[in-house]
Motif scaffolding. Sequence first.
Motif, PDB file in Angstrom:
ATOM      1  N   VAL A 145       3.507  -0.946  15.193  1.00 55.47           N
ATOM      2  CA  VAL A 145       2.362  -0.811  14.287  1.00 55.47           C
ATOM      3  C   VAL A 145       2.175  -2.129  13.543  1.00 55.47           C
ATOM      4  O   VAL A 145       3.161  -2.762  13.138  1.00 55.47           O
ATOM      5  CB  VAL A 145       2.598   0.326  13.266  1.00 55.47           C
ATOM      6  N   THR A 146       0.945  -2.537  13.364  1.00 54.94           N
ATOM      7  CA  THR A 146       0.639  -3.713  12.546  1.00 54.94           C
ATOM      8  C   THR A 146      -0.193  -3.274  11.351  1.00 54.94           C
ATOM      9  O   THR A 146      -1.198  -2.570  11.503  1.00 54.94           O
ATOM     10  CB  THR A 146      -0.141  -4.765  13.354  1.00 54.94           C
ATOM     11  N   TYR A 147       0.243  -3.677  10.158  1.00 57.67           N
ATOM     12  CA  TYR A 147      -0.497  -3.319   8.945  1.00 57.67           C
ATOM     13  C   TYR A 147      -1.012  -4.599   8.284  1.00 57.67           C
ATOM     14  O   TYR A 147      -0.236  -5.505   7.938  1.00 57.67           O
ATOM     15  CB  TYR A 147       0.398  -2.555   7.966  1.00 57.67           C
ATOM     16  N   TYR A 148      -2.326  -4.669   8.094  1.00 60.38           N
ATOM     17  CA  TYR A 148      -2.965  -5.824   7.485  1.00 60.38           C
ATOM     18  C   TYR A 148      -3.293  -5.513   6.024  1.00 60.38           C
ATOM     19  O   TYR A 148      -3.795  -4.433   5.703  1.00 60.38           O
ATOM     20  CB  TYR A 148      -4.269  -6.166   8.218  1.00 60.38           C
ATOM     21  N   SER A 149      -3.027  -6.475   5.159  1.00 58.93           N
ATOM     22  CA  SER A 149      -3.355  -6.300   3.741  1.00 58.93           C
ATOM     23  C   SER A 149      -3.637  -7.658   3.108  1.00 58.93           C
ATOM     24  O   SER A 149      -2.885  -8.621   3.318  1.00 58.93           O
ATOM     25  CB  SER A 149      -2.208  -5.618   2.996  1.00 58.93           C
ATOM     26  N   LYS A 150      -4.717  -7.717   2.335  1.00 61.97           N
ATOM     27  CA  LYS A 150      -5.039  -8.949   1.616  1.00 61.97           C
ATOM     28  C   LYS A 150      -4.072  -9.179   0.453  1.00 61.97           C
ATOM     29  O   LYS A 150      -3.964 -10.293  -0.060  1.00 61.97           O
ATOM     30  CB  LYS A 150      -6.472  -8.894   1.088  1.00 61.97           C
ATOM     31  N   ASP A 151      -3.345  -8.105   0.048  1.00 66.99           N
ATOM     32  CA  ASP A 151      -2.402  -8.228  -1.063  1.00 66.99           C
ATOM     33  C   ASP A 151      -1.036  -8.769  -0.638  1.00 66.99           C
ATOM     34  O   ASP A 151      -0.207  -9.081  -1.483  1.00 66.99           O
ATOM     35  CB  ASP A 151      -2.190  -6.858  -1.717  1.00 66.99           C
ATOM     36  N   LEU A 152      -0.799  -8.854   0.673  1.00 66.99           N
ATOM     37  CA  LEU A 152       0.512  -9.307   1.154  1.00 66.99           C
ATOM     38  C   LEU A 152       0.692 -10.794   0.845  1.00 66.99           C
ATOM     39  O   LEU A 152      -0.156 -11.620   1.207  1.00 66.99           O
ATOM     40  CB  LEU A 152       0.619  -9.074   2.660  1.00 66.99           C
ATOM     41  N   PRO A 153       1.794 -11.164   0.189  1.00 65.01           N
ATOM     42  CA  PRO A 153       2.050 -12.588  -0.069  1.00 65.01           C
ATOM     43  C   PRO A 153       2.163 -13.369   1.240  1.00 65.01           C
ATOM     44  O   PRO A 153       2.662 -12.845   2.239  1.00 65.01           O
ATOM     45  CB  PRO A 153       3.381 -12.567  -0.824  1.00 65.01           C
ATOM     46  N   GLN A 154       1.718 -14.613   1.223  1.00 63.20           N
ATOM     47  CA  GLN A 154       1.662 -15.426   2.441  1.00 63.20           C
ATOM     48  C   GLN A 154       3.027 -15.572   3.097  1.00 63.20           C
ATOM     49  O   GLN A 154       3.145 -15.575   4.334  1.00 63.20           O
ATOM     50  CB  GLN A 154       1.100 -16.813   2.106  1.00 63.20           C
ATOM     51  N   ALA A 155       4.067 -15.674   2.304  1.00 54.15           N
ATOM     52  CA  ALA A 155       5.413 -15.872   2.852  1.00 54.15           C
ATOM     53  C   ALA A 155       5.892 -14.670   3.663  1.00 54.15           C
ATOM     54  O   ALA A 155       6.846 -14.787   4.440  1.00 54.15           O
ATOM     55  CB  ALA A 155       6.405 -16.164   1.722  1.00 54.15           C
ATOM     56  N   PHE A 156       5.246 -13.514   3.500  1.00 55.19           N
ATOM     57  CA  PHE A 156       5.656 -12.303   4.212  1.00 55.19           C
ATOM     58  C   PHE A 156       4.751 -11.982   5.394  1.00 55.19           C
ATOM     59  O   PHE A 156       4.865 -10.917   5.988  1.00 55.19           O
ATOM     60  CB  PHE A 156       5.705 -11.114   3.238  1.00 55.19           C
ATOM     61  N   ASP A 157       3.846 -12.912   5.719  1.00 57.58           N
ATOM     62  CA  ASP A 157       2.996 -12.727   6.898  1.00 57.58           C
ATOM     63  C   ASP A 157       3.885 -12.717   8.147  1.00 57.58           C
ATOM     64  O   ASP A 157       4.595 -13.689   8.424  1.00 57.58           O
ATOM     65  CB  ASP A 157       1.985 -13.868   6.974  1.00 57.58           C
TER      66      ASP A 157
END
Length: 391
Positions: free
Chosen positions: A136-148
Amino acid sequence: MIARIVIPVILVVLLTDWYVDRRFICMCRLHRKALRCCWWLQTTLVVVYSVSLALSKNFAPDNLNLLSRYLLLLTVWILPKLVFVVCSALGWGHCVYHKTKTNWGNPIGLLCGFILACMSIYAYTIGFSKLEIRHVTYYSKDLPQAFDGYRIVQFSDAHVGTYGETRAGVLNAAIDCMNAQKADMIVFTGDLQNMRPTELLPHQKALGSLKAKDGVYSIMGNHDYAYYIEADENTRKANLQRMMDLQKQMGWQLLMNENRVVRRGTDSIVVAGMEYEGKSVKVPNKGDIKKTLHGIDSNHAFVVMLQHDPTSWRTDILPHTRAQLTLSGHTHAGQVEIFGWSPISLLYKEWGGMYYEGRRAINVSTGLGGFVPFRIGCPGEIVVIELRKDK
């Protein structure tokens, strides 16, 4: 557990056996008395078996093999016999109404009953041993860049007491598979035991071998609390404490209405573990949202919420938090799935897979094991979740 269904089961056994006796055995010309004696002897044994299990003071007998064998008997013998009798009776009614002699309900009932019995045997053997990895892939604009690209392995509802010694290889294979994912984090979303923490002891070393960069996090499911055996309050507290201690001994970070911050440089995400909150009639609700997210800046933090029962997502998590991703289990998909449909969907809106409410989501794992070693159409699963920055 059996006490809930014992009266309907006994009625089905008596009525179907009476029908077979009157319509078929009594028509035999040879050894009629011996056949009837054997037929009603098996009826008596099934009824006695049913009543003895129903009289267990706990949710299930101490020896879970007795329960497993009974449910195997139910699905391989009693239910197929019911299917045959229904088809035969309908066919007989058709013959009477249309004044014909051939009852096509008999061969149709035999075929349907045989198929049902074969499916049940498959579910108890190959079906329960199968393992699936769901990505599963979960996309979020709130995710910090380092955790991409951050990878979380989720598993749920192991019910390790069901594996025993004969099925330990199935659990060990699942553990090896999880370690092979090289995840950043592993999370377990509840129901490690069936009824007692001692069930973990044969599997403690294997479970303790689970490794991830940021550790293994866990929460309690309804079966992990000490409410599925009849015991005094002191025994219940001791069992609960031992369950907690065993998880900590395995190196897992058990979250009891708590949270942990995971960092990558100056960026961070939060993994929050909420105690059980849901529909169980045996386990009181213990979840506390405010306590679970204590000390967290809810307006800016990216939160992965762990909650065993998915119903809590709509009743507690969505309205009272900003948690972007919730991970749950509990439903097992009813351990039966046919062409993407499960009977458990009649009870749970979110019962297996990824569900969205706007940009927020919940992933409901259909579980690794089960209280009963029976799975058809929904193998035990491991979920690999990749977090991606939505740009």
